[in-house]
Design an enzyme around this catalytic site. Structure first.
Site, mmCIF file in Angstrom:
data_model
loop_
_atom_site.group_PDB
_atom_site.id
_atom_site.type_symbol
_atom_site.label_atom_id
_atom_site.label_comp_id
_atom_site.label_asym_id
_atom_site.label_seq_id
_atom_site.Cartn_x
_atom_site.Cartn_y
_atom_site.Cartn_z
ATOM 1 C CD1 TRP A 167 31.787 -55.261 -3.688
ATOM 2 C CD2 TRP A 167 31.022 -55.103 -5.620
ATOM 3 N NE1 TRP A 167 31.122 -53.939 -3.823
ATOM 4 C CE2 TRP A 167 30.686 -53.825 -5.028
ATOM 5 C CE3 TRP A 167 30.753 -55.238 -7.170
ATOM 6 C CZ2 TRP A 167 29.887 -52.736 -5.485
ATOM 7 C CZ3 TRP A 167 30.076 -53.933 -7.588
ATOM 8 C CH2 TRP A 167 29.724 -52.897 -6.939
ATOM 9 C CE1 TYR A 226 39.810 -39.823 -12.310
ATOM 10 C CE2 TYR A 226 37.799 -40.771 -12.320
ATOM 11 C CZ TYR A 226 38.461 -39.914 -11.863
ATOM 12 O OH TYR A 226 38.015 -38.591 -11.273
ATOM 13 C CD GLU A 256 37.442 -52.277 -2.341
ATOM 14 O OE1 GLU A 256 37.461 -51.175 -2.569
ATOM 15 O OE2 GLU A 256 36.632 -53.020 -1.468
ATOM 16 C CE1 TYR A 299 39.399 -48.247 0.778
ATOM 17 C CE2 TYR A 299 39.591 -48.590 -1.408
ATOM 18 C CZ TYR A 299 38.864 -48.738 -0.241
ATOM 19 O OH TYR A 299 37.594 -49.215 -0.255
ATOM 20 C CG ASP A 324 37.286 -44.932 0.767
ATOM 21 O OD1 ASP A 324 36.824 -44.691 2.045
ATOM 22 O OD2 ASP A 324 36.275 -45.336 0.239
ATOM 23 C CD GLN A 328 38.927 -40.841 -7.298
ATOM 24 O OE1 GLN A 328 38.086 -39.858 -7.373
ATOM 25 N NE2 GLN A 328 39.908 -40.951 -6.945
ATOM 26 C CB THR A 329 33.672 -45.241 -10.200
ATOM 27 O OG1 THR A 329 34.830 -44.983 -11.035
ATOM 28 C CG2 THR A 329 32.535 -45.648 -11.412
ATOM 29 C CB CYS A 380 24.728 -43.060 12.473
ATOM 30 S SG CYS A 380 26.339 -43.429 12.532
HETATM 31 N N1 ADE Z 1 33.402 -48.267 -2.441
HETATM 32 C C1 ADE Z 1 34.684 -48.963 -2.215
HETATM 33 N N2 ADE Z 1 34.918 -50.052 -1.866
HETATM 34 C C2 ADE Z 1 33.694 -50.634 -1.745
HETATM 35 C C3 ADE Z 1 32.939 -51.690 -1.284
HETATM 36 N N3 ADE Z 1 33.529 -52.975 -1.073
HETATM 37 N N4 ADE Z 1 31.494 -51.775 -1.206
HETATM 38 C C4 ADE Z 1 30.804 -50.602 -1.616
HETATM 39 N N5 ADE Z 1 31.385 -49.562 -1.856
HETATM 40 C C5 ADE Z 1 32.611 -49.350 -1.953
#
Ligand code: ADE
Length: 351
Positions: free
Chosen positions: A26, A84, A39, A122, A140, A44-45, A204
């Site tokens: 994505w 979900y 998204e 979010y 989030d 939650q995954t 970081c």
């Molecule tokens: N978790 C939520 N949105 C995300 C994204 N765009 N890329 C990676 N992890 C995510």
């Protein structure tokens, strides 16, 4: 926050993101529909769990119109195992709104996106910033962790007010590259500023301006108040079969696992001696009853503790058993057409 996230530290973060970002499906698109779908699936995954679902979903539903028109059972089958399930229903409801009110084009602003079913602060922020470059925050749980650590904040991230406060503070700091900024915070939370005090501060890009990194507070921050314990439900699951057909039941349209198919089950743990009478009470003649494995499944607010019986019944002629609301389904169909939630996966091996 502006003392920690200065324009210079934000540039460092963006640079870090551009060299270190994971190549995720994505992230190679500006299509708001695809970004929206990702998204929703990612809520939650885990990323690795989402990847195959995302690819399969887009083969069947390449655009909003296809999603709006997909029959419910096929939608649920595409989502089977992801959990979900109301996410999928809301997604389709929103797709119908986009067809009816926006001529099939996704709305382009945070405010309009926020009105669609299943799109909260979010998700609206993520789509608006990533797909349309709007300077809005997307906060989030992962991003909350990053912000709490960077700013050394002890505010409880489980409280809705805390999120609101961070949204307000972050908004004026968002750079022109709003989409990359959103994703950089998400990426940092997912790969570097990970939970349970195991942050990799050595890698970081914000370590130089991070209170928790400097003071060694990553095992204390963020503060997150405990949720109330899950309710435990005892359930007796029945694998009822006549030859090569298995009994399934559609769950009610509302509540947990709404509209999905399940193995018939009863509340409480029924002893083997109670089974023959129970099987007859739902209209079948039991030929053999055998206790099989116990299983547990954890939902957000409930835990199912399951015992189970395999029940061989006398052959039935009808596929639909009206009195009990049970369907007798050929095993091939059961795998290909009916969405059965993972709560029953321990018993899929028996099918
Ligand atoms: N978790 C939520 N949105 C995300 C994204 N765009 N890329 C990676 N992890 C995510």
């Amino acid at each position: 926050m502006k003392d920690h996230l200065t324009p210079r530290s934000i540039s460092t973060l963006l640079e870090w993101y551009r060299t270190n970002r994971r190549d995720l499906p994505w992230r190679n698109t500006q299509d708001p529909y695809r970004i929206w779908l990702s998204e929703i699936m990612l809520q939650q995954t885990r990323v690795e769990a989402v990847k195959p679902y995302y690819a399969r979903f887009l083969e069947t539903c390449p655009d909003v119109e296809a999603l709006a028109e997909l029959p419910e059972d096929r939608l649920m089958k595409l989502w089977e195992g992801l959990g979900y399930y109301s996410r999928a229903r809301n997604l389709q409801k929103a797709a119908k709104t986009v067809m009816a009110e926006y001529g099939g084009e996704m709305p382009r602003t945070y405010d309009d996106l926020r009105r669609l079913s299943g799109i909260g602060d979010y998700t609206a922020g993520a789509i608006a910033s990533i797909a349309f470059g709007e300077r809005v925050p997307a906060i989030d749980g992962n991003v909350l962790r990053v912000l709490a650590r960077v700013c050394g904040s002890y505010e409880d991230i489980a409280k809705p007010d805390t999120k609101k406060k961070w949204q307000q503070e972050l908004t004026p700091l968002i750079p022109e590259e709003a989409g990359d900024f959103t994703q950089s915070l998400i990426e940092l939370g997912a790969t570097v500023c990970v939970p349970n005090g195991e942050a990799k501060c050595g890698e970081c890009p914000l370590a130089h301006c991070c209170v928790a990194a400097k003071k060694g507070l990553c095992d204390e921050l963020p503060v997150k108040s405990a949720k109330k314990p899950r309710r435990i439900e005892k359930i007796t699951v029945l694998l009822i079969r006549d030859g090569d057909r298995t009994a399934l039941r559609k769950r009610p349209d509302r509540g947990l696992l709404a509209g999905l198919y399940e193995l018939p089950n009863v509340s409480g743990h029924l002893g083997e001696d109670a089974m023959p009478a129970y099987i007859r009470s739902i209209g079948f003649e039991p030929l053999r009853i055998e206790r099989i494995d116990d299983a547990r499944h954890i939902f957000t607010h409930v835990e199912w503790h399951m015992i189970a019986y395999s029940v061989r019944i006398a052959p039935e002629f009808d596929g639909y058993h009206g009195a009990s609301g049970l369907l007798l389904v050929q095993n091939d169909d059961l795998h290909q057409k009916y969405a059965i939630p993972s709560a029953f996966s321990a018993y899929k091996n028996f099918l």
